[in-house]
Write an enzyme that holds these catalytic residues in place. Structure first.
Site, PDB file in Angstrom:
ATOM      1  N   HIS A 107      -3.525   4.540   4.391  1.00  0.00           N
ATOM      2  CA  HIS A 107      -4.882   3.787   4.421  1.00  0.00           C
ATOM      3  C   HIS A 107      -5.950   4.196   3.663  1.00  0.00           C
ATOM      4  O   HIS A 107      -6.521   3.596   2.804  1.00  0.00           O
ATOM      5  CB  HIS A 107      -5.340   3.311   5.956  1.00  0.00           C
ATOM      6  CG  HIS A 107      -6.173   2.404   5.816  1.00  0.00           C
ATOM      7  ND1 HIS A 107      -6.757   1.056   5.637  1.00  0.00           N
ATOM      8  CD2 HIS A 107      -7.764   2.757   6.481  1.00  0.00           C
ATOM      9  CE1 HIS A 107      -7.890   0.690   5.595  1.00  0.00           C
ATOM     10  NE2 HIS A 107      -8.495   1.708   6.132  1.00  0.00           N
ATOM     11  N   ARG A 132       0.833  -1.075   0.147  1.00  0.00           N
ATOM     12  CA  ARG A 132      -0.122   0.043  -0.039  1.00  0.00           C
ATOM     13  C   ARG A 132       1.009   1.192  -0.031  1.00  0.00           C
ATOM     14  O   ARG A 132       1.259   1.622   1.055  1.00  0.00           O
ATOM     15  CB  ARG A 132      -0.741   0.064   1.083  1.00  0.00           C
ATOM     16  CG  ARG A 132      -2.150   0.828   1.293  1.00  0.00           C
ATOM     17  CD  ARG A 132      -2.582   1.204   2.634  1.00  0.00           C
ATOM     18  NE  ARG A 132      -1.817   1.877   3.465  1.00  0.00           N
ATOM     19  CZ  ARG A 132      -1.786   1.975   4.792  1.00  0.00           C
ATOM     20  NH1 ARG A 132      -2.430   1.024   5.517  1.00  0.00           N
ATOM     21  NH2 ARG A 132      -1.073   2.520   5.322  1.00  0.00           N
ATOM     22  N   TYR A 156       3.333   5.285  12.072  1.00  0.00           N
ATOM     23  CA  TYR A 156       3.812   3.952  12.282  1.00  0.00           C
ATOM     24  C   TYR A 156       4.721   3.123  11.372  1.00  0.00           C
ATOM     25  O   TYR A 156       4.985   2.220  11.278  1.00  0.00           O
ATOM     26  CB  TYR A 156       2.344   3.053  12.211  1.00  0.00           C
ATOM     27  CG  TYR A 156       1.431   3.247  10.966  1.00  0.00           C
ATOM     28  CD1 TYR A 156       1.544   2.448   9.839  1.00  0.00           C
ATOM     29  CD2 TYR A 156       0.376   4.215  11.161  1.00  0.00           C
ATOM     30  CE1 TYR A 156       0.767   2.676   8.796  1.00  0.00           C
ATOM     31  CE2 TYR A 156      -0.641   4.275  10.189  1.00  0.00           C
ATOM     32  CZ  TYR A 156      -0.251   3.500   8.822  1.00  0.00           C
ATOM     33  OH  TYR A 156      -1.169   3.595   8.014  1.00  0.00           O
TER      34      TYR A 156
HETATM   35  C1  LIG Z   1     -15.443  -5.609  10.915  1.00  0.00           C
HETATM   36  C2  LIG Z   1     -14.380  -4.306  10.905  1.00  0.00           C
HETATM   37  N1  LIG Z   1     -13.443  -3.954  11.676  1.00  0.00           N
HETATM   38  C3  LIG Z   1     -12.567  -2.903  11.635  1.00  0.00           C
HETATM   39  C4  LIG Z   1     -12.916  -2.061  10.496  1.00  0.00           C
HETATM   40  C5  LIG Z   1     -11.991  -0.704  10.269  1.00  0.00           C
HETATM   41  N2  LIG Z   1     -11.141  -1.246   9.349  1.00  0.00           N
HETATM   42  C6  LIG Z   1     -11.234  -0.533   8.060  1.00  0.00           C
HETATM   43  S1  LIG Z   1     -10.221  -0.978   6.933  1.00  0.00           S
HETATM   44  C7  LIG Z   1      -9.308  -1.785   8.231  1.00  0.00           C
HETATM   45  C8  LIG Z   1      -7.993  -2.538   7.879  1.00  0.00           C
HETATM   46  C9  LIG Z   1      -7.969  -3.595   6.790  1.00  0.00           C
HETATM   47  O1  LIG Z   1      -6.831  -4.056   6.535  1.00  0.00           O
HETATM   48  P1  LIG Z   1      -6.822  -5.231   5.228  1.00  0.00           P
HETATM   49  O2  LIG Z   1      -7.789  -6.068   5.345  1.00  0.00           O
HETATM   50  O3  LIG Z   1      -5.313  -5.379   5.097  1.00  0.00           O
HETATM   51  O4  LIG Z   1      -7.268  -4.208   3.958  1.00  0.00           O
HETATM   52  P2  LIG Z   1      -6.566  -2.737   3.319  1.00  0.00           P
HETATM   53  O5  LIG Z   1      -7.201  -1.825   3.956  1.00  0.00           O
HETATM   54  O6  LIG Z   1      -5.068  -2.901   3.792  1.00  0.00           O
HETATM   55  O7  LIG Z   1      -6.734  -2.899   1.765  1.00  0.00           O
HETATM   56  C10 LIG Z   1     -10.072  -1.627   9.492  1.00  0.00           C
HETATM   57  C11 LIG Z   1      -9.419  -2.181  10.815  1.00  0.00           C
HETATM   58  C12 LIG Z   1     -13.885  -2.572   9.463  1.00  0.00           C
HETATM   59  N3  LIG Z   1     -14.027  -1.861   8.347  1.00  0.00           N
HETATM   60  N4  LIG Z   1     -14.605  -3.669   9.924  1.00  0.00           N
END
Ligand SMILES: Cc1ncc(C[n+]2csc(CCOP(=O)(O)OP(=O)(O)O)c2C)c(N)n1
Ligand SMILES: Cc1ncc(C[n+]2csc(CCOP(=O)(O)OP(=O)(O)O)c2C)c(N)n1
Ligand SMILES: [Mg+2]
Ligand SMILES: [Mg+2]
Lengths: 387, 325, 387, 325
Positions: free
Chosen positions: A286, A282, A295
Site C-alpha cells: 500500500h 496494486r 494479508y
Molecule cells: C478518511 C480516511 N480514512 C482512512 C484513511 C487511511 N487510508 C489511507 S489509504 C487507505 C486505503 C485506500 O484504499 P483505496 O481507496 O482502494 O486506494 P488505494 O490506496 O488502493 O490506491 C486508507 C484506509 C484516509 N487516508 N482517509
C-alpha cells in the site's frame, strides 16, 4: 430464497425492480480490452483505439518512465530520504491511459498515488516528493498544470472535482466535445465506500456536471480486499445514480485511453458524468509502511504479473510495430537519467523552516499568529550558537 | 435610512455582494424558491438565477465539498447550513479541506468561502436546532469565526466576510433575525471585520459577548445601573481570532471581566478568552475572569431553554460574583 | 451525443456497462399496485395480498386513526400547545402498510414523521408529542415497542438500523422467514442524498444485513422537489449497491404491505437488504413552520388528493366488502375519542425541570456536572418567592 | 511481570475485555488480518473471529453509525479510527448521535462505545496523521475523553473504558506505542478511570499533561532539578471531565502551573484547564497558568515537527516564564 449469510446477490426481479448482476470472480471479469496481456490487439464493439503506433510508443515511454520514477522514490524511501512513498506499481496503464486522454483545459483531482497522471500533466516529479519527504504538503500550483494537490483524506477530492466541474458549467466552458472542458476525479476502490464519493455521484448526476469519476480498482484498500467494499462490480454503482458506468482493463493502456476519452467527450459536450472502473492491481505494498505478506497471497501477485501493463505494450511494439531494441534502450536510459535527476533533486531539497509556515495559515494573518511567530523566532534564536 | 431586521440585513448584504461580484454564489438547502427556512436568501434566486443561487441536494458534506471545488475554479461560494446542528456532516470538509487548503498549498490556493450558520437557542425549536458549536471551529487553525450582534453589523459583516480571501464561518444569531435597527447603506463601516466593538462604555467590569448575547448583556448593563454598577460591554464580533487589543484595554481598565455565551461551559469559547485575558492582564485583575454560559449538557428540550440560556439575571449574577472578589 | 445541461439520462450502453433507465415523469410511474385509487383490486405478477377483508378493515381503521391523531397534533400546534408538528398527511398507507408487515421481533428506526409506524408498534401517541412540545426528546423506551427514538439528523438512523441488523445477525436471530428478525429503516427522498444513507447501503450489502430500507418518496424535501436529489427513480439506487430495489404505490396500503412483507422475509431468512421506494405525496406542509405555497402548485396537491390512501380503501370496503356505515362511523368515533384523549394528555404533560436533566448526560455523572447542577439549583432557589 | 510496549498493552487489554464479555466487538479499517496499521489489534480476529473483529468498509461515519446500532442491540463496540485526521467524517455520528443518545432518551439508552484514536505527532508522518483534536470532543457534553501516558495505564484504561457505560473517546499516544514498561496483569489498578495521577511530586510548579506529553514533562522535571526546581507532574489521564480535585490540590500547593499539550494553543484543552484553575485557585496563584502547546497552524510537514511540538526545552521555557512572575 434460502441463501445463507453473506449470500450471493439476489435472483432476478420484476421489471420495476433494479437489475442486479451476480458478483464476478476476478478470473472471469468482463471489461473493455483492446490489448491482451500477450500484446495482441483485439476489437471491441463500442471502443476503438485509432491512433498510430507512434502514440503507443509514447504511452510505452510514459509508463516506463513513471515506473522508473516510482522505483527511485521507493529506493529513496528505503534509504531514509523520504518518510513514506505510495507506489503506483502495476497501475501505470490506468494512469497513463487516462492521463493522456486529457486535454489541456481539463482539470485533474488526484489521490496520493497519481504520480503517472501528474507526469502526463507535466508536474515535475520532484514536486511530488515533498509531501513524502516532509518538506511540504504539495509543492506545485494546481493552476500551473491543471493538477490539484494530492488529497489524502479518502474521497474528499471527488466532491472538489464535482464542484470544479460545476464551475466549468457556470463558465460555459462545456458544450463541445473537443474544445469543451472536463474534470476528472481519481479515487480508489476503498474510497468508493465513503459518503463523500457517493454524494459526489449525486451532485454530478443532479447537476449533470462534466466530471469523469475514475476509480482505480487495484483490488485492495490497504489490507482489505474489494469484497469489503462491494459485492458487485464497482462500475455498476453508477447505475444507481443514473449515469453510465464502464469497466475497463486498467492494465491495458489502449483501452483505458479509449474509454477515458469517450467519457471526457461526453463530459465536455455536456452529457454529464461517467464512472470508469479501471480494473487493475496494486503490485506493491500500500505504501512503504505496509507489509502485504500479512494479508495476501504471493500467488495472487504472481498471477497479476502476467498481466503487467508495460510488458504487453512491449510485446505489441516488438512483435507488431517493428520497434527494435534501440527504442527500448533509449527509454530505459531516459528513465535512468530522470531517476538520477530526481534523486539529486531530492537530496538537494532545502529543509523548510517553521517560521516561514505561520504566514500560510491565512491570507490575512491574525494578530495571534503573528505573535506566535515572533515568539517562535525569538525562542529559536535563544538556542543559536548553542548547538 | 431604513429600519431593517437582522435577517433582512443579511439578505441585503448578500444581494449587494452578488451585485458587486459575479463570482459570488449562494448555495444550500431550500435557499431558492423558499428563500431558506429563515427567508434570509429570499428573492435571490429569482433575481440572480439558479446558477448563482443553488438549491443543493440534501447533504452538507456535498455542499461544502463542492464549494471547495467552486472556489478552486475562482468562485466565492456562500454556503448556508440550515441549522447549527446540521453542520457536522460537513465537518470533515471544513476541518480537513477548507481550513487547511491555503496552508497545504503554501499560500497558492485561497478558499474564499463563507459558511453561514444560523445558531443558538431561544426560539422554542426541537433538538439540533438551537446549538452553539462555535468552539468546534474556533479551535481549528485556518478558519475565522465571526458572529454579529445587530442588523447594521449583519449587513456589513456578511459583505466583509465574502470579500475576505480566508474561509469564514459566520454564526448568525437566529433568535435575533427579527430585531430591527436603522441601517444606512451609504455609510461604510469604520471597523475592520475582525475588530471588536465597545457597545457600552463602563468602568466596573467588562462583559465580553457576541451574537445573541450582545443584546442580553446590554440589557443587563442597563439593569446593573440600578445597583450602582457601570458595566462595559464588548461585542467581540470575531470569536477567532478575537480582538486582543480591545479586550485587554478594557479589562485593564475595569479589572474584572465576565464572558457570556450560550455554548456549553467546559472547553467553550469563554475558556480561551478567560485564559488569554488572565495571562495578559494578570496583575490588573481583581478577580478571575468568570463565565456565564450554557451548561455542560446537550441543548435541552425547549420548555427548559429559558433556564439553560444565560439571561439578564444570570449575567447579573455573574457580575455579582466577579464583583465579590 | 448532444444533450444539453441538464440532459436526459444517457442512451443504452454495452453489456459491461450498468444499465440506466430514463427519468420517469410522475404521471407514468411504474410501481407495484394492488388497489387502484378508485378502490379496485388489481393483480401483480410478483406480489399478492392474500389476507381477508377483516385485515383490510383493520388497515382502514389504522389509517383513519393516525390521520386523526395527526390532525389533532396539528391543531394542538396551531393553538400553541406544540412548538412544531411534522404531519404524515398523505403518507398513511406507506406507514400502515409497512408497519403492519412487521413482526413482533422486528426493529424500527424512524425519522421524525413515522407517527403511523409508531402507532402500529404500539407507541402511545402522547409520547410522540413530547419532542414537539419541547418537554422531552423522545419519551418512549425503544426496547418497549421495538421502535427507536425519532431521528432528526437526516439519514443518521439508516446506519443505526444497519448496525442493529448486524447485531441481529451476530445473535443468530435470522435464517428463518417467519421467526427470524429483521430491521426496517425509514427515511425520506431528501435523505437519500446523505452520505450516511449510501454508506448504510454499502454496509448492509457487504455484510448482507437483515435490513429493509423504506424510503417514503413524498416528492419533497421541504421545498426541494425530488429532482434535486436524483435524476432516476430512487428505487434504482439499490442496483448500484448490489441488492434489490422495488417501487411501490405508497398510497396503496395493500401493495405496501405485500412488498414490505416480502422484503422483511428476505431479510429474516438471511437474504440481505432491500430498498423499497414508497411513492407517495406529502399532502401537508413540511412541518407546521413551513409554507408550501412558496414553492409548489396547488394543482399538484389537488391531483394527489385523487389518490388519497384512505379514500380508496373506503371505496373498496363499501363497494366490494359490504362494509356499511356503522363500521365507518365507529372508526370515526374511535378517532375522535383518541384525539380527545391525546389533547387532554398533551395539556396535562408536566413541564420538565432542568435540574432533572443534568443527570441524563452520563450514566456516571461527572463532578463538573454535579457541581453545575448544584449551582443551578441554588441559583434557581434564590428566585423563589420572588415571582 | 513482563515488560510490554504501550501498543501491546492495549492489545492485551482488548483481548482481556473480549474474553471477559462476549458482547465486546472490535471494528475498524484494516484491524483484522493486518492487525491495524499499528498492530494494536494483532491476532484478535484470528482468535475471536470475523464476527467480533470486523474489518469495515472504508467509511468512518459508517463505522460509528453502525456501532450505534450495535450498541442499541446490546453490544459494546470498540471502534478504531485509523489516524486522528480521519475521525472527522464520523464527527456527526459522534457528536449528534453517540454523545446525545443517553440524554435524548432521558437515560433509557446507553452507548457503551469506545472510539480509539491513535493521535499526535512525532512519527514523521504525512499530513492528517499527526493531529491532536481532543478539544473537539472534550467540548461536547455526553462524551468522555481520555488518554494514557504509559503502558500500564494503557492496559487498564482500555478495559475500564470498555466497561464504562458512557461513550469514551480514547486518544492513544501513537508515538509512545513502542515505549515499554513492566506490567503486572494480576494487580488491578487503584485509580478509577477518571482520576488524574501525580506521576512526580514537586513543590515549585505543576506541569499538567496527558498522553505523549507525560514522558516529555517527566523528562523536563528531571532536567529542572539541575536548575534547582522541583516540579510536580500530573498525568490528567482524563481530559474531559478532568479531575478537578487532584489538580486544584496540586496548584494550591505549588501556586504555579503550566499546561502542556500538542494540540494548537487557541481554544485548546489548556484554555479550559487554565481558566478553571484560575477560577478556583485565584488567590493561590503567583502567576497566570501558562500553556506550552502546538502553534495555531495546521500540523506542519514532518521535517518541522520537532519545532512545532512541545519538547523538553519548550516545557522548561514555560517553567521559566511561570517562575518569572
Ligand atoms: C478518511 C480516511 N480514512 C482512512 C484513511 C487511511 N487510508 C489511507 S489509504 C487507505 C486505503 C485506500 O484504499 P483505496 O481507496 O482502494 O486506494 P488505494 O490506496 O488502493 O490506491 C486508507 C484506509 C484516509 N487516508 N482517509
Ligand atoms: C443533516 C440535516 N440537514 C438538514 C436538516 C433539516 N431538514 C429537516 S427535514 C429536511 C427535509 C427532509 O426531506 P426528506 O428526507 O424527503 O423527508 P420528509 O421531510 O419529506 O419526510 C431538512 C432539510 C436535517 N434535519 N438534518
Ligand atoms: Mg485500492
Ligand atoms: Mg420527502
Amino acid at each position: 430464497m434460502s441463501e445463507s449469510v453473506p449470500g450471493p446477490a439476489p435472483e432476478v426481479f420484476a421489471p420495476h425492480e433494479a437489475p442486479v448482476s451476480p458478483p464476478q470472480a476476478s478470473e472471469e471479469v468482463e471489461f473493455v480490452q483492446l490489448l491482451t496481456p500477450e500484446g495482441e490487439r483485439v476489437e471491441h464493439p463500442d471502443y476503438r483505439f485509432d491512433l498510430d503506433d507512434e502514440t503507443i510508443k509514447g504511452f510505452y515511454r510514459d509508463m516506463v518512465l513513471v515506473r522508473r520514477i516510482d522505483t527511485e522514490a521507493t529506493a529513496l524511501q528505503r534509504q531514509g530520504e523520504l518518510g513514506l512513498w505510495a507506489s503506483l506499481l502495476g497501475q501505470e496503464a490506468a494512469q497513463i491511459g487516462s492521463g493522456r486522454a486529457l486535454n489541456k483545459k481539463d482539470m485533474v483531482f488526484p489521490t496520493y498515488r497519481e504520480h503517472g497522471v501528474a507526469f502526463c500533466q507535466g508536474v515535475n516529479p520532484l514536486n511530488l516528493l515533498g509531501l513524502f519527504r516532509g518538506v511540504d504538503q504539495g509543492a506545485w500550483d494546481p493552476k500551473d498544470n491543471n493538477f490539484h494537490l494530492y488529497t489524502i483524506v479518502i474521497g474528499a477530492q471527488t466532491l472538489h472535482a464535482t464542484g470544479y466541474a460545476m464551475g466549468q458549467q457556470r463558465d460555459h466552458a462545456i458544450g463541445d466535445a473537443e474544445n469543451g472542458e472536463a474534470t476528472i476525479a481519481y479515487f480508489g476502490d476503498g474510497a468508493s465506500s465513503q459518503g463523500d464519493v457517493n454524494e459526489a455521484f449525486i451532485w454530478a448526476s443532479v447537476f449533470n456536471a462534466p466530471v469523469v469519476f475514475f476509480c482505480q480498482n487495484n483490488q485492495w484498500a490497504i489490507s482489505e480486499p474489494i469484497d469489503r467494499q462491494t459485492r458487485i462490480p464497482l462500475y455498476q454503482r453508477a447505475a444507481g445514480f443514473g449515469f453510465p458506468g464502464v469497466r475497463v482493463d486498467g492494465n491495458d493502456v489502449l483501452a483505458t485511453y479509449a474509454v477515458t476519452q469517450q467519457a471526457l467527450k461526453r463530459a465536455r459536450e455536456g452529457s454529464g458524468p461517467t464512472l470508469i472502473e479501471a480494473y487493475t492491481y496494486r503490485m506493491g505494498a500500500h505504501t512503504t509502511s505496509d507489509d502485504p505478506t500479512k494479508y495476501r497471497l504471493n500467488e495472487d501477485l504472481e498471477h497479476w504479473k502476467l498481466k503487467d501493463p508495460i510488458e504487453r505494450v512491449h510485446a505489441y511494439l516488438s512483435r507488431h510495430a517493428a520497434v527494435d531494441h534501440d527504442f527500448f534502450d533509449e527509454v530505459e536510459a531516459e528513465g535512468d537519467k530522470i531517476a538520477a535527476e530526481l534523486r539529486a533533486g531530492c537530496l538537494a531539497l532545502p529543509d523548510p523552516v517553521l517560521s516561514d509556515f505561520f504566514q500560510n495559515v491565512y491570507v490575512d494573518e491574525t494578530p495571534q499568529l503573528a505573535e506566535q511567530r515572533d515568539q517562535f523566532i525569538a525562542y529559536a534564536a535563544s538556542f543559536e550558537g548553542e548547538g | 435610512m431604513t429600519k431593517i431586521t437582522l435577517g433582512k440585513a443579511i439578505n441585503a448584504g448578500l444581494r449587494a455582494a452578488m451585485e458587486k461580484d459575479p463570482k459570488v454564489l449562494v448555495m444550500g438547502e431550500d435557499i431558492g424558491k423558499l428563500g431558506g427556512v429563515f427567508r434570509v436568501t429570499e428573492g435571490l434566486q429569482k433575481d440572480f438565477g439558479e446558477d448563482r443561487v443553488i438549491d443543493t441536494p440534501l447533504a452538507e458534506s456535498g455542499i461544502i465539498g463542492t464549494a471547495v471545488g467552486l472556489a478552486l475554479r475562482g468562485y466565492r461560494p456562500v454556503c448556508e447550513i440550515q441549522f447549527d446542528g446540521f453542520v457536522f456532516p460537513a465537518y470533515d470538509q471544513i476541518i480537513s479541506q477548507v481550513a487547511k487548503m491555503h496552508y497545504r498549498s503554501m499560500g497558492k490556493i485561497r478558499m474564499p468561502i463563507v459558511i453561514r450558520i444560523p445558531y443558538g437557542g431561544g426560539i422554542g425549536a426541537v433538538e439540533h436546532h438551537s446549538e452553539s458549536p462555535e468552539t468546534l471551529f474556533a479551535h481549528v487553525p485556518g478558519l475565522k469565526v465571526i458572529s454579529c450582534g445587530d442588523p447594521v453589523d449583519a449587513y456589513w459583516m456578511i459583505q466583509q466576510a465574502i470579500e475576505s480571501d480566508d474561509p469564514i464561518v459566520f454564526f448568525e444569531p437566529k433568535r435575533r433575525y427579527h430585531e430591527k435597527a436603522e441601517l444606512d447603506e451609504a455609510t461604510p463601516p469604520t471597523l475592520p471585520l475582525h475588530k471588536a466593538k465597545v457597545v457600552r462604555e463602563g468602568t466596573d467590569a467588562t462583559l465580553l459577548c457576541y451574537g445573541p448575547m450582545v443584546k442580553t448583556c446590554l440589557q443587563a448593563a442597563e439593569a446593573a445601573v440600578e445597583d450602582g454598577r457601570n458595566l462595559e460591554v464588548i461585542d467581540l464580533r470575531t470569536i477567532a481570532p478575537f480582538d486582543l487589543a480591545t479586550i485587554f484595554a478594557s479589562v485593564k481598565k475595569t479589572r474584572r471581566a465576565v464572558v457570556v455565551h450560550e455554548a456549553p461551559y467546559s472547553f467553550g469559547p469563554g475558556s480561551e478568552i478567560a485564559a488569554r485575558v488572565t495571562e495578559e492582564c494578570f496583575y490588573h485583575l481583581e478577580a478571575p475572569v468568570l463565565r456565564v454560559t450554557g451548561y455542560d449538557t446537550p441543548y435541552p428540550p425547549s420548555r427548559m431553554e429559558d433556564d439553560y440560556l444565560p439571561d439578564l439575571d444570570r449575567v447579573l449574577d455573574g457580575v455579582d460574583r466577579v464583583m465579590g472578589y
